[in-house]
Write a protein that holds these residues in place. Structure first.
Motif, PDB file in Angstrom:
ATOM      1  N   CYS A   1      39.888  46.729  40.466  1.00  0.00           N
ATOM      2  CA  CYS A   1      40.718  47.978  40.580  1.00  0.00           C
ATOM      3  C   CYS A   1      42.122  47.260  40.807  1.00  0.00           C
ATOM      4  CB  CYS A   1      40.357  48.687  41.800  1.00  0.00           C
ATOM      5  SG  CYS A   1      41.956  50.086  42.155  1.00  0.00           S
ATOM      6  N   ALA A   2      43.210  47.577  40.135  1.00  0.00           N
ATOM      7  CA  ALA A   2      44.719  46.960  40.229  1.00  0.00           C
ATOM      8  C   ALA A   2      45.607  47.885  40.115  1.00  0.00           C
ATOM      9  CB  ALA A   2      44.594  46.050  39.163  1.00  0.00           C
TER      10      ALA A   2
ATOM     11  N   ASN B   1      53.138  56.150  43.689  1.00  0.00           N
ATOM     12  CA  ASN B   1      54.268  55.209  43.263  1.00  0.00           C
ATOM     13  C   ASN B   1      53.827  54.158  42.282  1.00  0.00           C
ATOM     14  OD1 ASN B   1      56.295  56.440  44.558  1.00  0.00           O
ATOM     15  ND2 ASN B   1      56.185  54.965  46.325  1.00  0.00           N
ATOM     16  N   TYR B   2      52.377  54.149  41.914  1.00  0.00           N
ATOM     17  CA  TYR B   2      51.556  53.195  41.282  1.00  0.00           C
ATOM     18  C   TYR B   2      50.893  53.660  40.087  1.00  0.00           C
ATOM     19  CZ  TYR B   2      52.448  50.322  45.358  1.00  0.00           C
ATOM     20  OH  TYR B   2      53.217  49.618  46.428  1.00  0.00           O
ATOM     21  N   ILE B   3      51.174  52.728  39.069  1.00  0.00           N
ATOM     22  CA  ILE B   3      50.221  52.574  37.896  1.00  0.00           C
ATOM     23  C   ILE B   3      49.074  52.113  38.190  1.00  0.00           C
ATOM     24  CG2 ILE B   3      49.865  52.148  35.335  1.00  0.00           C
ATOM     25  CD1 ILE B   3      52.401  53.678  35.895  1.00  0.00           C
ATOM     26  N   MET B   4      47.859  52.727  37.890  1.00  0.00           N
ATOM     27  CA  MET B   4      46.509  52.376  38.428  1.00  0.00           C
ATOM     28  C   MET B   4      45.695  51.765  37.074  1.00  0.00           C
ATOM     29  SD  MET B   4      46.753  52.373  41.562  1.00  0.00           S
ATOM     30  CE  MET B   4      44.890  51.819  41.824  1.00  0.00           C
ATOM     31  N   GLY B   5      44.788  50.534  37.257  1.00  0.00           N
ATOM     32  CA  GLY B   5      44.226  50.277  36.304  1.00  0.00           C
ATOM     33  C   GLY B   5      42.650  49.721  36.882  1.00  0.00           C
ATOM     34  N   TRP B   6      41.994  49.447  35.531  1.00  0.00           N
ATOM     35  CA  TRP B   6      40.505  48.945  35.880  1.00  0.00           C
ATOM     36  C   TRP B   6      40.504  47.535  35.109  1.00  0.00           C
ATOM     37  CZ3 TRP B   6      37.019  49.806  39.627  1.00  0.00           C
ATOM     38  CH2 TRP B   6      37.402  51.137  40.283  1.00  0.00           C
ATOM     39  N   PHE B   7      40.258  46.537  35.583  1.00  0.00           N
ATOM     40  CA  PHE B   7      40.066  45.114  34.845  1.00  0.00           C
ATOM     41  C   PHE B   7      38.703  44.788  35.151  1.00  0.00           C
ATOM     42  CE2 PHE B   7      44.216  43.415  33.865  1.00  0.00           C
ATOM     43  CZ  PHE B   7      45.188  44.373  34.649  1.00  0.00           C
ATOM     44  N   ARG B   8      38.271  43.909  34.113  1.00  0.00           N
ATOM     45  CA  ARG B   8      36.619  43.432  34.429  1.00  0.00           C
ATOM     46  C   ARG B   8      36.849  41.982  33.860  1.00  0.00           C
ATOM     47  NH1 ARG B   8      33.476  46.627  29.709  1.00  0.00           N
ATOM     48  NH2 ARG B   8      34.248  45.796  27.803  1.00  0.00           N
ATOM     49  N   GLN B   9      35.826  41.176  34.541  1.00  0.00           N
ATOM     50  CA  GLN B   9      35.574  40.059  34.162  1.00  0.00           C
ATOM     51  C   GLN B   9      34.130  39.562  34.065  1.00  0.00           C
ATOM     52  OE1 GLN B   9      37.440  36.876  36.602  1.00  0.00           O
ATOM     53  NE2 GLN B   9      37.448  35.497  34.927  1.00  0.00           N
TER      54      GLN B   9
ATOM     55  N   ARG C   1      49.946  45.256  32.853  1.00  0.00           N
ATOM     56  CA  ARG C   1      49.453  44.544  31.745  1.00  0.00           C
ATOM     57  C   ARG C   1      49.696  42.818  31.926  1.00  0.00           C
ATOM     58  NH1 ARG C   1      48.191  46.419  26.956  1.00  0.00           N
ATOM     59  NH2 ARG C   1      48.357  48.696  26.699  1.00  0.00           N
ATOM     60  N   ALA C   2      50.867  42.722  32.716  1.00  0.00           N
ATOM     61  CA  ALA C   2      51.245  41.184  32.561  1.00  0.00           C
ATOM     62  C   ALA C   2      50.229  40.469  33.927  1.00  0.00           C
ATOM     63  CB  ALA C   2      52.585  40.954  32.830  1.00  0.00           C
ATOM     64  N   GLY C   3      50.063  41.117  34.914  1.00  0.00           N
ATOM     65  CA  GLY C   3      49.256  40.527  36.116  1.00  0.00           C
ATOM     66  C   GLY C   3      49.682  41.274  36.992  1.00  0.00           C
ATOM     67  N   PRO C   4      48.840  42.562  37.605  1.00  0.00           N
ATOM     68  CA  PRO C   4      49.279  43.192  38.724  1.00  0.00           C
ATOM     69  C   PRO C   4      49.416  42.466  40.161  1.00  0.00           C
ATOM     70  CG  PRO C   4      47.161  43.548  38.052  1.00  0.00           C
ATOM     71  CD  PRO C   4      47.683  42.861  36.911  1.00  0.00           C
ATOM     72  N   ARG C   5      50.225  43.257  40.935  1.00  0.00           N
ATOM     73  CA  ARG C   5      50.292  42.034  42.221  1.00  0.00           C
ATOM     74  C   ARG C   5      49.400  42.883  43.310  1.00  0.00           C
ATOM     75  NH1 ARG C   5      56.613  43.495  42.622  1.00  0.00           N
ATOM     76  NH2 ARG C   5      56.020  45.319  41.248  1.00  0.00           N
ATOM     77  N   SER C   6      48.543  44.091  42.959  1.00  0.00           N
ATOM     78  CA  SER C   6      47.667  44.577  43.940  1.00  0.00           C
ATOM     79  C   SER C   6      46.467  44.577  43.511  1.00  0.00           C
ATOM     80  CB  SER C   6      47.888  46.068  44.328  1.00  0.00           C
ATOM     81  OG  SER C   6      49.072  45.867  45.228  1.00  0.00           O
TER      82      SER C   6
END
Length: 122
Positions: free
Chosen positions: A96-97, A31-39, A106-111
């Motif tokens: 992971c998000a 049910n989810y779009i999955m993404g990787w962020f980095r900081q 893109r705006a700010g994932p909830r998980s």
């Protein structure tokens, strides 16, 4: 929300490869779009890549195109990020998000996962 746990970070040299994994639980993974962020230190968190539910739509920031590959195994509820030809500027905490639309991701994932450190030495 989806529970996410990353693994696979480490200390490597420039030109090396790593494979990050993100194990999901708690909700239906597909049910989810999955993404990787980095900081990186002193920088804002940035979206590195995302992948749609069936895996047909992917996105990468320009700086990782041709070097990183995002994929998902829906049967295992796991997200991956293959990092090849790593550069010192890839050094960051990788997160992971997940969310249910690309716009929300893109705006700010909830998980969010807890993050895994990737350090690339020159």
């Amino acid at each position: 929300q989806l529970q996410l746990v990353e693994s696979g970070g480490g200390l490597v040299q420039a030109g090396d490869s790593l494979r990050l994994s993100c194990a999901a639980s708690g909700r239906t993974f597909t049910n989810y779009i999955m993404g990787w962020f980095r900081q990186a230190p002193g920088k804002e968190r940035e979206l590195v890549a995302y992948i749609s539910t069936p895996g047909r739509v992917t996105y990468y920031i320009d700086s990782v195109k041709g070097r990183f590959t995002i994929s998902r195994d829906n049967a295992k509820s796991t997200l991956y990020l293959q990092l090849d030809n790593l550069k010192p500027e890839d050094t960051a905490v990788y997160y992971c998000a997940a969310d249910d639309t690309i716009q929300r991701l893109r705006a700010g994932p909830r998980s969010w996962g807890q993050g895994t450190q990737v350090t690339v030495s020159s």
